[in-house]
Scaffold this motif. Sequence first.
Motif, PDB file in Angstrom:
ATOM      1  N   PRO A  21       0.806  -1.228   0.000  1.00 47.16           N
ATOM      2  CA  PRO A  21       0.000   0.000   0.000  1.00 47.16           C
ATOM      3  C   PRO A  21       0.838   1.278   0.000  1.00 47.16           C
ATOM      4  CG  PRO A  21      -0.775  -1.551   1.668  1.00 47.16           C
ATOM      5  CD  PRO A  21       0.529  -2.070   1.178  1.00 47.16           C
ATOM      6  N   ALA A  22       1.994   1.214   0.688  1.00 50.74           N
ATOM      7  CA  ALA A  22       2.821   2.416   0.811  1.00 50.74           C
ATOM      8  C   ALA A  22       4.241   2.037   1.208  1.00 50.74           C
ATOM      9  CB  ALA A  22       2.222   3.361   1.857  1.00 50.74           C
ATOM     10  N   ILE A  84       5.487   9.203   4.798  1.00 48.87           N
ATOM     11  CA  ILE A  84       4.819   8.122   4.073  1.00 48.87           C
ATOM     12  C   ILE A  84       4.641   8.526   2.607  1.00 48.87           C
ATOM     13  CG2 ILE A  84       2.453   8.921   4.599  1.00 48.87           C
ATOM     14  CD1 ILE A  84       1.693   5.911   4.857  1.00 48.87           C
ATOM     15  N   TYR A  86       2.580   6.896  -0.681  1.00 47.78           N
ATOM     16  CA  TYR A  86       1.651   5.853  -1.115  1.00 47.78           C
ATOM     17  C   TYR A  86       2.002   5.340  -2.516  1.00 47.78           C
ATOM     18  CZ  TYR A  86      -1.332   6.756   2.911  1.00 47.78           C
ATOM     19  OH  TYR A  86      -1.807   6.869   4.189  1.00 47.78           O
ATOM     20  N   ASN A  87       1.900   4.010  -2.690  1.00 47.04           N
ATOM     21  CA  ASN A  87       2.061   3.398  -4.013  1.00 47.04           C
ATOM     22  C   ASN A  87       0.718   3.473  -4.740  1.00 47.04           C
ATOM     23  OD1 ASN A  87       4.760   2.607  -3.578  1.00 47.04           O
ATOM     24  ND2 ASN A  87       4.116   0.741  -2.535  1.00 47.04           N
ATOM     25  N   THR A  88       0.689   4.137  -5.878  1.00 45.69           N
ATOM     26  CA  THR A  88      -0.585   4.373  -6.562  1.00 45.69           C
ATOM     27  C   THR A  88      -0.695   3.706  -7.930  1.00 45.69           C
ATOM     28  OG1 THR A  88       0.272   6.441  -7.511  1.00 45.69           O
ATOM     29  CG2 THR A  88      -0.877   6.587  -5.394  1.00 45.69           C
TER      30      THR A  88
END
Length: 360
Positions: A21-22, A84, A86-88
């Motif tokens: 997710p991140a 943080i 985030y992987n998008t």
Amino acid sequence: MSFNTFGKIFRFTTWGESHGPAIGCIIDGCPPNITISEKDIQKDMDKRRPGQSKFTTQRKESDKVIILSGVFQGKTTGTPISIIIYNTDKRSRDYESIKEKFRPGHADYTYFKKYGIRDFRGGGRQSARETACRVAAGAVAKTVLKDILGKKFNVIGAVTQLGLMSCDKSNWNDKEINKNPFFCPDKKSVKLWEKYLLAVRKSGSSCGAIIELRASGVPAGLGAPIYSKLDTDIAASLMSINAVKGVNIGAGMNSAFLTGEENSDEIRKSSGKVKFKSNNAGGILGGISSGQNILASFAVKPTSSILNTRETINKKGKNTKISVKGRHDPCVGIRAVPIGEAMLSCVLLDHLLMHRAQCG
């Protein structure tokens, strides 16, 4: 998995996986009352960000930085800074067909042998996606260094060799580095590099690179003569970057070809200032900074994920073949430039703080 933390006084710990997710980092040991914002960090993140040209991976990540702690009213508080990202744009399906196979040149085989489990989605923790966190930490380090040392301090990196193509370093121009997709300091080489790398990518292969780093405004006295030499820690930091296979400090390996007269940097005093007539030492003598520019370079191997079919084995130990499809850099060395700048900045700040602790 251990050893996720780098540094002694200025320390950062990274976490997360390529397709999780991140990703993020926790920075400890940052001095208080340093003016910093997410915008300051984002500048460096944007240099590393994927998908910005046809010469890098087409994975589209914004790499937007969010500060969760350690900064209040625009200043560092001296407490841990938590960041943080985030992987998008994850596309894990690209790895489904090869999840049982070990990619040659990658850490798949060794990671599995050590831990007995691995995240096949883009390499998981072993992916270079982790280096985005290093760049964030490095941006914080740069900001602190400029606050302490002033505007004279600067760290800049450039690609000086792209596969078989070198550039003329006598044409080095700092202003040209961020004007082209290769971080090349020589304007005349850019068009040749474009043609070369497009041909490499079209062939289904990849190439390596050499990155040179220059840090100016570094005071004399940073480092130690034995087990925490400045050049030792710089070399270790650069070798810790994914795909790096060699490091030079100053003349480095080439110093073996020089005579004693050629290699030793003569010292003179002029206008009340100590000056060196050359810089083969890379600004470090006996593990301690000399006040000259810090010079380091590192070699990045060709991207291991390539379209061309290679022989390998699967998790059961049976012989097989593999072709890695998906979105990959034809040369990972290009985006290693801001990563190298970040790691060098972290080492310099760490040593500056250690020097202050011992010598005041």
